[in-house]
Design an enzyme around this catalytic site. Structure first.
Site, mmCIF file in Angstrom:
data_model
loop_
_atom_site.group_PDB
_atom_site.id
_atom_site.type_symbol
_atom_site.label_atom_id
_atom_site.label_comp_id
_atom_site.label_asym_id
_atom_site.label_seq_id
_atom_site.Cartn_x
_atom_site.Cartn_y
_atom_site.Cartn_z
ATOM 1 N N HIS A 31 -24.982 52.327 42.423
ATOM 2 C CA HIS A 31 -24.872 52.277 43.921
ATOM 3 C C HIS A 31 -25.565 53.290 44.395
ATOM 4 O O HIS A 31 -26.124 53.255 45.498
ATOM 5 C CB HIS A 31 -23.302 52.177 44.355
ATOM 6 C CG HIS A 31 -23.470 51.780 45.690
ATOM 7 N ND1 HIS A 31 -23.671 50.669 46.271
ATOM 8 C CD2 HIS A 31 -22.876 52.597 46.965
ATOM 9 C CE1 HIS A 31 -23.465 50.722 47.697
ATOM 10 N NE2 HIS A 31 -23.175 51.811 47.969
ATOM 11 N N CYS B 279 -25.836 51.127 51.778
ATOM 12 C CA CYS B 279 -24.443 50.666 51.947
ATOM 13 C C CYS B 279 -24.190 50.321 53.460
ATOM 14 O O CYS B 279 -24.624 49.518 54.093
ATOM 15 C CB CYS B 279 -23.750 51.677 51.290
ATOM 16 S SG CYS B 279 -22.012 51.539 51.130
ATOM 17 N N ASP C 281 -23.643 48.240 39.946
ATOM 18 C CA ASP C 281 -23.174 48.636 41.267
ATOM 19 C C ASP C 281 -21.772 48.289 41.366
ATOM 20 O O ASP C 281 -21.223 47.206 41.190
ATOM 21 C CB ASP C 281 -23.828 47.770 42.563
ATOM 22 C CG ASP C 281 -23.365 48.404 43.817
ATOM 23 O OD1 ASP C 281 -22.316 49.210 43.785
ATOM 24 O OD2 ASP C 281 -24.320 48.412 44.773
#
Length: 429
Positions: free
Chosen positions: A368, A239, A334
């Site tokens: 995610h 991320c 995600d």
């Protein structure tokens, strides 16, 4: 033949009446290792509730439960028998651990101090709820001899984990979004010197800008450690941490290998500075595209602006400049952003520049928040980048499988691409 005995290191067992709960091969294990949960002494075909419960380092309680039917011998084996209902359904040997959910919604499991093991209480109950047996599982994050040293100097705020032995060892800079010690400590167990430095840490960079110099400082500190023998460092990221990791690889010499989990190909949220100059503009979220849900968390997947749009070209990370090996991991479910599309765009960019220094892995159904295996899966929590609670996505069974596969893949990748020179180590000493 089953016999009652005191809990031991070679498999724990605790009696309540004639029911016995066993955790194999031991009541103590490493955090990222599976255990086998078995029950004996039940009535043939008896239906029972299996439960698990833990409290994380922030005081958040997580729990799970599943319904099982004993076989004709009055036994339940989670490796063999399917859950009939509860937190998960079907045969899931580690389902009680991975399906845990917080009692307070939108909380993420956090291990902020790896010295203490994670304690999980397993129990067996009659359908009416009466306790039949229980057993405690200690899940260790640091093997014997691994050291943990907090680092708070200059612009570095993090924790250094070092394996036992003389070394030399390869070095990895871990860039979690928020402070968490599970991943770096478990990686140190595998023979890496790991410095973990959170993107959002207590030193609190100005929320309007990010400085790459601070993370270059962490890289240099890591390379100077006496047990480190690698010429460069590896980077472990996901991320926003991957934004920083990719930028280090592109702008700062010495990154040999980088793992990017669910990364964006552009710099997001805050502009990036290096040596007092802005080097990347910021790709922003369009809040009008946030989708609210009944849970109180939002879906932001389609709210990030298009990094390939002309106005956003200044946010694209020039990864083709990097002299490094890339491992890109992306998932299908995600809900933070379209990590698969961004991974594909980065591959196209590298190929366009004649680069073949990358490999990719894609996980259908996973979400995610990929972590080392056997932690409670996080479907929603606070997103520091947007300042709101968000859904992260992930179908539990697929997500668990992805974490198990990726964790092994990461270790193999770093062992393959991080050089380690004993003569360099001697020169430091």
């Amino acid at each position: 033949m089953w016999r009652p005995h005191k809990p031991s290191e070679k498999g724990g067992e605790k009696m309540s009446s004639q029911v016995r709960l066993k955790l194999l091969p031991s009541i103590k294990c490493m955090f990222d290792e599976p255990i086998q949960v078995k029950v004996a002494g039940l009535r043939p075909r008896q239906v029972v509730s299996m439960r698990a419960k833990l409290t994380d380092d922030k005081g958040v309680v997580f729990s799970s439960s599943a319904t099982y039917r004993a076989n004709g011998n009055g036994e339940v084996d989670l490796k063999r028998d399917p859950s009939l209902g509860g937190s998960y359904i079907g045969v899931e040997p580690m389902g009680l651990l991975c399906s845990m959910r917080p009692l307070t919604m939108h909380k993420i499991y956090l291990k902020t101090n790896a010295i203490n093991p994670q304690v999980v209480k397993f129990s067996v109950h009659e359908e009416e709820g009466r306790l039949l047996a229980e057993m405690t599982n200690e899940r260790l994050l640091m093997r014997d001899g691994v050291t943990r040293v907090p680092v708070n100097e200059g612009n570095i705020c993090g924790v250094l984990f070092t394996p036992p032995g003389k070394g030399p060892f390869p070095a990895v800079l871990d860039l979690p979004t928020s402070v968490s010690e599970a991943r770096p400590s478990l990686l140190a167990n595998k023979g890496f010197v790991v410095l973990s430095m959170a993107v959002y840490n207590k030193k609190g960079e100005n929320s309007t800008e990010t400085h790459l110099d601070h993370f270059e400082e962490a890289m240099n500190f890591l390379k100077q450690q006496p047990k480190v023998g690698s010429k460069g460092v590896g980077i472990m990221s996901r991320c926003k941490g991957a934004n920083i990791g990719l930028s280090l690889a592109a702008f700062v010499p010495g990154v040999e290998a980088i793992v990017c989990i669910n990364a964006c190909n552009a710099n997001v949220v805050t502009p990036l500075y290096y040596k007092k100059q802005q080097i990347l503009s910021s790709l922003l979220f369009d809040e009008s595209k946030f989708i609210p849900t009944e849970s109180g968390a939002i879906i932001i997947k389609d709210a990030l602006e298009d990094p390939l749009a002309e106005k956003n070209k200044g946010s694209l990370i020039p990864i083709e400049r990097a002299k490094t090996h890339f491992l890109f991991a992306a998932v299908e479910d995600d809900l933070n952003w379209d990590s698969k599309a961004y991974m594909d765009e980065m591959v196209v960019r590298l190929k366009h520049h004649g680069k073949e220094n990358f490999e990719t892995v894609f996980y259908p159904g996973a979400g995610h928040m990929l972590e080392p295996p056997y932690a409670p899966h996080c479907p929603s929590s606070f997103n520091a980048g947007v300042g709101k609670r968000v859904l992260w996505g992930g179908e539990p069974k697929a997500h668990i499988a992805a974490e198990i596969h990726l964790w092994k893949k990461i270790q193999d990748f770093f062992k393959t691409h991080l050089s380690c020179d004993a003569t360099q180590n001697k020169a430091k000493l």
